[in-house]
Design an enzyme around this catalytic site. Sequence first.
Site, mmCIF file in Angstrom:
data_model
loop_
_atom_site.group_PDB
_atom_site.id
_atom_site.type_symbol
_atom_site.label_atom_id
_atom_site.label_comp_id
_atom_site.label_asym_id
_atom_site.label_seq_id
_atom_site.Cartn_x
_atom_site.Cartn_y
_atom_site.Cartn_z
ATOM 1 N N LYS A 277 -12.869 0.773 -16.004
ATOM 2 C CA LYS A 277 -12.737 -0.191 -14.470
ATOM 3 C C LYS A 277 -14.419 -0.373 -14.493
ATOM 4 O O LYS A 277 -14.911 -1.465 -13.929
ATOM 5 C CB LYS A 277 -12.162 0.781 -13.628
ATOM 6 C CG LYS A 277 -11.911 -0.185 -12.338
ATOM 7 C CD LYS A 277 -11.529 0.913 -11.245
ATOM 8 C CE LYS A 277 -9.967 0.864 -10.798
ATOM 9 N NZ LYS A 277 -9.497 1.737 -9.814
ATOM 10 N N LYS B 206 3.914 5.802 1.960
ATOM 11 C CA LYS B 206 3.205 7.176 1.919
ATOM 12 C C LYS B 206 3.000 7.804 3.182
ATOM 13 O O LYS B 206 3.103 8.971 3.460
ATOM 14 C CB LYS B 206 1.980 6.983 1.060
ATOM 15 C CG LYS B 206 0.891 7.983 1.044
ATOM 16 C CD LYS B 206 -0.173 7.566 -0.052
ATOM 17 C CE LYS B 206 -1.142 6.656 0.682
ATOM 18 N NZ LYS B 206 -2.327 7.197 1.549
ATOM 19 N N GLU C 83 -9.552 3.195 7.391
ATOM 20 C CA GLU C 83 -9.716 1.839 7.030
ATOM 21 C C GLU C 83 -8.382 1.034 7.730
ATOM 22 O O GLU C 83 -7.011 1.694 7.620
ATOM 23 C CB GLU C 83 -9.766 1.694 5.763
ATOM 24 C CG GLU C 83 -9.873 0.214 4.987
ATOM 25 C CD GLU C 83 -10.802 -0.491 5.807
ATOM 26 O OE1 GLU C 83 -12.004 -0.135 5.611
ATOM 27 O OE2 GLU C 83 -10.547 -1.301 6.629
ATOM 28 N N CYS D 8 0.779 2.099 1.226
ATOM 29 C CA CYS D 8 0.157 2.705 2.521
ATOM 30 C C CYS D 8 1.535 3.231 3.477
ATOM 31 O O CYS D 8 1.767 4.150 3.754
ATOM 32 C CB CYS D 8 -0.464 1.863 3.381
ATOM 33 S SG CYS D 8 -1.896 1.441 2.501
ATOM 34 N N ASN E 5 -0.114 3.369 11.207
ATOM 35 C CA ASN E 5 0.667 2.912 10.091
ATOM 36 C C ASN E 5 2.207 3.207 10.488
ATOM 37 O O ASN E 5 3.199 2.562 10.273
ATOM 38 C CB ASN E 5 0.297 3.464 8.788
ATOM 39 C CG ASN E 5 -0.758 2.662 8.145
ATOM 40 O OD1 ASN E 5 -1.199 1.630 8.623
ATOM 41 N ND2 ASN E 5 -1.302 3.023 6.772
HETATM 42 C C1 UGA Z 1 -1.086 -1.370 5.786
HETATM 43 C C2 UGA Z 1 -1.688 -1.841 7.270
HETATM 44 O O1 UGA Z 1 -0.930 -3.099 7.754
HETATM 45 C C3 UGA Z 1 -2.889 -1.789 7.288
HETATM 46 O O2 UGA Z 1 -3.410 -1.844 8.842
HETATM 47 C C4 UGA Z 1 -3.579 -0.452 6.884
HETATM 48 O O3 UGA Z 1 -4.768 -0.544 6.643
HETATM 49 C C5 UGA Z 1 -2.972 -0.408 5.273
HETATM 50 O O4 UGA Z 1 -1.640 -0.380 5.487
HETATM 51 C C6 UGA Z 1 -3.483 0.926 4.824
HETATM 52 O O5 UGA Z 1 -2.958 1.954 5.220
HETATM 53 O O6 UGA Z 1 -4.370 0.729 3.988
HETATM 54 P P1 UGA Z 1 -0.774 -3.164 3.564
HETATM 55 O O7 UGA Z 1 0.119 -2.054 3.140
HETATM 56 O O8 UGA Z 1 -1.773 -3.872 3.119
HETATM 57 O O9 UGA Z 1 -1.441 -2.784 5.049
HETATM 58 O O10 UGA Z 1 0.279 -4.291 4.085
HETATM 59 P P2 UGA Z 1 0.972 -5.041 5.477
HETATM 60 O O11 UGA Z 1 0.941 -6.165 5.678
HETATM 61 O O12 UGA Z 1 0.927 -4.018 6.782
HETATM 62 O O13 UGA Z 1 2.634 -5.037 5.094
HETATM 63 C C7 UGA Z 1 3.414 -3.884 4.528
HETATM 64 C C8 UGA Z 1 4.724 -3.968 4.317
HETATM 65 O O14 UGA Z 1 5.517 -4.339 5.456
HETATM 66 C C9 UGA Z 1 4.997 -5.280 3.345
HETATM 67 O O15 UGA Z 1 6.078 -4.806 2.553
HETATM 68 C C10 UGA Z 1 5.483 -6.298 4.291
HETATM 69 O O16 UGA Z 1 6.497 -7.161 3.434
HETATM 70 C C11 UGA Z 1 6.144 -5.449 5.292
HETATM 71 N N1 UGA Z 1 6.313 -6.237 6.514
HETATM 72 C C12 UGA Z 1 5.309 -6.444 7.359
HETATM 73 C C13 UGA Z 1 7.738 -6.333 7.095
HETATM 74 O O17 UGA Z 1 8.792 -6.063 6.444
HETATM 75 N N2 UGA Z 1 7.687 -6.967 8.212
HETATM 76 C C14 UGA Z 1 6.890 -7.352 9.011
HETATM 77 O O18 UGA Z 1 6.932 -8.047 10.165
HETATM 78 C C15 UGA Z 1 5.462 -6.920 8.588
#
Ligand code: UGA
Length: 448
Positions: free
Chosen positions: A40, A258, A145, A255, A203
């Site tokens: 990497k 977990k 984060e 995220c 989260n």
């Molecule tokens: C999430 C959090 O939103 C971030 O703030 C956090 O920093 C991150 O985890 C982490 O802990 O590192 P992420 O996992 O990148 O971010 O993605 P999200 O955009 O939050 O979506 C997560 C899941 O929820 C996706 O599968 C998405 O499709 C789903 N989702 C999201 C829904 O089903 N409905 C919604 O209204 C929003």
Amino acid sequence: MSEQREPVGVIGVGWVGLVTAACFAELGHPVVARDILAEKVAALSRGEVTIHEPGLEEMLRRNAERIAFTTDMSELLAGARLLFVCVDTPPTYSGDADLSRVRAVVEELPEGSDHVLIMKSTVPAGTGEAIRRDLPGLSYVSCPEFLKEGTAVEDFMHPDRVVIGADPGDEDAAAAVADLYEPLGEILHTDVSSAEMIKLASNAFLATKISFINEIANVCEEVGADVGEVARGMGLDERIGSSFLRAGIGYGGSCFPKDVTALKMLAGNTGYHFQLLTAVIEVNELQKRRVVGKLRAHLGSLLGKRIALLGLAFKPDTDDMREASSLVLAARLQGEGAEVVAFDPVASERAGELLEGVELTGSAMAALDGADAVVLVTEWREFAELDWADAANRMERALVVDGRNFLDPAALAAAGFEYEGIGRSASDRRISASSVARVQSTPRSLRP
Ligand code: UGA
């Protein structure tokens, strides 16, 4: 000019680490980024970005001279005092967070070093306290984060909030970290345990919102209401807010699954039963499977049926397949005897390693050829722009299950499709705002 800025060290160049390295370099800081994976590090040193994240590759290229990638811990320690720990903390068999990579980093720090360890990895509340106990001289700051994959660069550069947790004795270290973030936005100072809890609680709350709206969607299906309208109406109440109320086939990613489990286990380890999170997790698991029932309602037995999946990544604009709903869905469909064919604009390579027996195609249309039904799994923009009339002709049966309520049901019906969303009522039952306005502008006595 960059040489005058505080150098930044990054340990672990996964999603969070790479974005952190790129963004601090963009802010003018020299960055040393260390990872244990030589392959990497070599790829990144050659300018090859290992993940799909909008804007990241350009930012790394722009700042290539400010960032050194290395496998060598001593190079990192010599290059920077402020060290961001960005290693992953995957779930263990017991559901607790696996802190072995965090511990390995701590063990590599020389005793009596004047480095500041800044924890970005998501860790259970109490981790910082334990690390400080093990290394009494060490300065320790928690800086969780909050970035989202797909908009990570934007989220880093324009955060809603920056949380900096430090305990008595580490005021200087906290101030040094606050200086780094000062150009970006509002900073909330807390103690270490509270900062750790803010991350997990945020989260878990977002995941709770998703499971809540998914349950509302399931009830909407029973009573003929439309979850999109319900979410809009709820979201207008500013105490509720409109975000994260999109119903669908469940949350995934590295995220939410977990961290929700880790928080539940963290509570459990203290003797407290966090009942609400048990339901959040269960609703999410079942939600991924509801699609199978919807397909069966239209097609009967799925034995020998060809089912196309559009999108495989856990959300659009990423190639991340961790805990993606597509994995459970594909396995369930195969379990029912269906033939599964799939397309994702960027995640196919990663998905190929995980989806045994699934045929991966080079385009969305190729996946739809001869299919008995299509399931929209990930809301990639290009799927909304597909020529759905052409798709209807190519398919054995023009049936779509829209797992993200992303497609326009009226347009799909016009293209000849039977349409099923998640908690969406039939479009012919809805009256439009413009037709209401027309009636309002008609004198009461002339209204029908
Ligand atoms: C999430 C959090 O939103 C971030 O703030 C956090 O920093 C991150 O985890 C982490 O802990 O590192 P992420 O996992 O990148 O971010 O993605 P999200 O955009 O939050 O979506 C997560 C899941 O929820 C996706 O599968 C998405 O499709 C789903 N989702 C999201 C829904 O089903 N409905 C919604 O209204 C929003």
